[in-house]
Write a protein that holds these residues in place. Structure first.
Motif, PDB file in Angstrom:
ATOM      1  N   LYS A 136       0.831  -1.208   0.000  1.00 52.00           N
ATOM      2  CA  LYS A 136       0.000   0.000   0.000  1.00 52.00           C
ATOM      3  C   LYS A 136       0.860   1.250   0.000  1.00 52.00           C
ATOM      4  O   LYS A 136       0.559   2.233  -0.687  1.00 52.00           O
ATOM      5  N   ARG A 137       1.957   1.220   0.738  1.00 50.45           N
ATOM      6  CA  ARG A 137       2.795   2.415   0.897  1.00 50.45           C
ATOM      7  C   ARG A 137       3.736   2.624  -0.297  1.00 50.45           C
ATOM      8  O   ARG A 137       3.957   3.756  -0.733  1.00 50.45           O
ATOM      9  N   TYR A 138       4.276   1.516  -0.834  1.00 53.08           N
ATOM     10  CA  TYR A 138       5.307   1.627  -1.868  1.00 53.08           C
ATOM     11  C   TYR A 138       4.877   1.076  -3.228  1.00 53.08           C
ATOM     12  O   TYR A 138       5.658   1.114  -4.174  1.00 53.08           O
ATOM     13  N   GLY A 139       3.670   0.559  -3.308  1.00 52.13           N
ATOM     14  CA  GLY A 139       3.134   0.125  -4.586  1.00 52.13           C
ATOM     15  C   GLY A 139       3.815  -1.107  -5.149  1.00 52.13           C
ATOM     16  O   GLY A 139       4.402  -1.917  -4.415  1.00 52.13           O
ATOM     17  N   ASN A 140       3.769  -1.240  -6.462  1.00 49.56           N
ATOM     18  CA  ASN A 140       4.291  -2.428  -7.125  1.00 49.56           C
ATOM     19  C   ASN A 140       5.805  -2.537  -7.066  1.00 49.56           C
ATOM     20  O   ASN A 140       6.366  -3.569  -7.467  1.00 49.56           O
ATOM     21  N   ASP A 141       6.487  -1.511  -6.556  1.00 44.07           N
ATOM     22  CA  ASP A 141       7.935  -1.631  -6.341  1.00 44.07           C
ATOM     23  C   ASP A 141       8.250  -2.805  -5.424  1.00 44.07           C
ATOM     24  O   ASP A 141       9.298  -3.453  -5.552  1.00 44.07           O
ATOM     25  N   VAL A 142       7.341  -3.099  -4.501  1.00 43.44           N
ATOM     26  CA  VAL A 142       7.560  -4.182  -3.539  1.00 43.44           C
ATOM     27  C   VAL A 142       7.659  -5.534  -4.241  1.00 43.44           C
ATOM     28  O   VAL A 142       8.327  -6.458  -3.745  1.00 43.44           O
ATOM     29  N   LEU A 143       7.042  -5.664  -5.397  1.00 40.47           N
ATOM     30  CA  LEU A 143       7.115  -6.924  -6.145  1.00 40.47           C
ATOM     31  C   LEU A 143       8.528  -7.214  -6.634  1.00 40.47           C
ATOM     32  O   LEU A 143       8.836  -8.344  -7.018  1.00 40.47           O
TER      33      LEU A 143
END
Length: 484
Positions: A136-143
């Motif tokens: 939620k906080r960092y978006g698809n970057d976490v993927l």
């Protein structure tokens, strides 16, 4: 020049750190900022994401019932700092929050709990809620952030009783919980170190096959010394022959490739010479030269290899007594560059195309016919060594030849610290002296139509060279020869 083998330079994909909560400290951020500005790593991996000093898992009692809450305040500060420094987390899921732990066994000065959860459902919720918060906080970057489940479970220091089956069950439950949050999250393990590593890895692969777990990568660690006793606060290990140690990685690669996971990436999520943060070896030129050899070969088996660690803000065995205490870092306190820092710095200057690779040097070139290279030479296990002579490329035309050397007398602040009387607490003036000493010797000269030139490299040293074309001529009337 003879091409010998492919060179895969993955030295900058990941770097290690002490426990994550150290990222809340000023000195830590200063060191990481320096590393990112001067070298630059893609990922950073450290222990203790779920330890109590980050404080994500919280319990409180209300009307006779326990209410579980999650506090992401410190986590957000840490992740925001990493993002600001252009480095992504390599998430290592450990250690157990004390209120969720099934036992009291801990590791390290800061007491990371090494026991399984007393309630598997609450562990699953903790993992899933943390990942949902990050998404939620960092978006698809976490993927893009790799996720590793636990640290060195094959050692009793890190997983209670080194219970293999308990870890495999724990891994499966955690793996499935992560994939339910988002199937595109990248998950792997088992993050083993060198004890019974073949047995553990083979059994881990077999377990994942039987349970149909589509792991995304396999992880292990790599250190190249044997166990030695302490002397006061320190250990003085001897390095093993690197070729012998590398057989561990070759065997791991074969185990993976004999399975359904053939060609799956193998990540070395920790590597160094010694495994202990009290080995003055880490502060030496000997370490820098040996590490240069490792960096030339680790890409033969592994898609990622993470040096442990970037800096000496580190407290596994307690608060360090001095500035040079044998910590893992590329930087000593006050962002003083150790010799091994320069090994990484030099590797970062290599060009795209490989010209030559041997057991003592790598030479590369760019599309403009310019060259860079690294040469390393270290004493053997008995402490003996001899000079080596390295032929550098023949060139036509005018070039500048720059040489940068780190050896016992250059780029070696440990020697200067010793000469200062080994002060435990540095003054501003001493810090300045040490920083000024922590740079290579640099020489430069103009050469024309260079042929049959050699660089002589002494034992326990690392040298970098760059050959750049000189275009045009000097300014009208300027004569350096008249000045000298």
């Amino acid at each position: 020049m003879n091409f010998m083998s492919e060179f895969i330079n993955n030295a900058f994909r990941c770097i290690g750190t002490g426990r994550l909560s150290l990222a809340l400290r000023k000195e830590y951020i200063n060191e990481l900022r320096y590393i990112q500005r001067t070298i630059g790593f893609e990922y950073i991996r450290g222990h203790g994401l779920f330890s109590d000093d980050i404080g994500i898992y919280q319990e409180r009692e209300e009307n006779g019932k326990y209410i579980i809450e999650y506090n992401f305040n410190y986590l957000d500060q840490i992740m925001d700092s990493f993002k600001a420094l252009n480095i992504k987390p390599f998430l290592e899921l450990d250690f157990m929050p004390k209120k969720l732990a099934s036992g009291k066994e801990t590791v390290f000065y800061w007491e990371g709990n090494i026991t399984p959860p007393k309630n598997n459902n609450e562990w699953v919720k903790l993992v899933q809620n943390t990942l949902k918060h990050l998404l939620k906080r960092y978006g698809n970057d976490v993927l893009e952030w790799p996720i590793e489940i636990w640290n060195e479970p094959n050692l009793t220091n890190f997983w209670k009783n080194a219970d293999k089956q308990a870890y495999f069950n724990f891994f499966e439950e955690t793996f499935n919980a992560i994939k339910k949050v988002n199937k595109h999250l990248k998950v792997g393990g088992p993050a083993i170190c060198g004890v019974k590593d073949e047995e553990w890895l083979q059994d881990f692969i077999s377990f994942c096959e039987s349970e149909k777990l589509d792991i995304d990568f396999v992880t292990r660690h790599f250190y190249t010394v044997n166990v030695v006793p302490t002397e006061g606060h320190y250990r003085y290990p001897n390095l093993r022959k690197l070729k012998d140690s590398l057989k561990e990685l070759e065997k791991s690669r074969k185990i993976i490739d004999r399975s359904k996971y053939k060609n799956l990436p193998m990540y070395i999520t920790e590597f160094n010479t010694s495994y202990s943060p009290d080995a003055p070896l880490h502060d030496t030129v000997h370490n820098a030269a040996y590490t240069a050899d490792m960096l030339s070969k680790l890409g033969d088996t592994s898609e990622l290899y993470s040096y442990w660690t970037f800096g000496d803000v580190f407290e596994e065995k307690g608060i360090p007594f001095t500035n040079f205490y044998g910590g893992f870092g590329l930087l000593a306190e006050h962002s003083i560059c150790k010799p091994t820092y320069w090994t990484f710095y030099f590797y970062n200057q290599l060009y795209q195309y490989l010209v030559e690779k041997t057991d003592n040097w790598i030479i590369t070139k760019n599309g403009d016919g310019e060259y860079t290279g690294i040469i390393w030479n270290y004493k053997n296990e008995e402490g003996y060594g001899q000079d080596i002579n390295v032929s550098i490329p023949q060139v036509n035309g005018k070039y500048s030849l720059v040489l940068e050397k780190v050896d016992e007398k250059h780029g070696n602040p440990l020697l200067i610290w010793h000469g200062l009387g080994e002060p435990a607490s540095l003054t501003k003036e001493e810090v300045k002296v040490l920083k000024n000493s922590a740079v290579p010797e640099i020489t430069a000269k103009m050469v024309s139509n260079l042929k049959n030139a050699k660089i002589k490299v002494c034992p326990d040293s690392v040298e970098y060279f760059k050959m750049k074309k000189i275009c045009g001529s000097q300014d009208t009337g300027y004569s350096y020869s008249k000045l000298i």
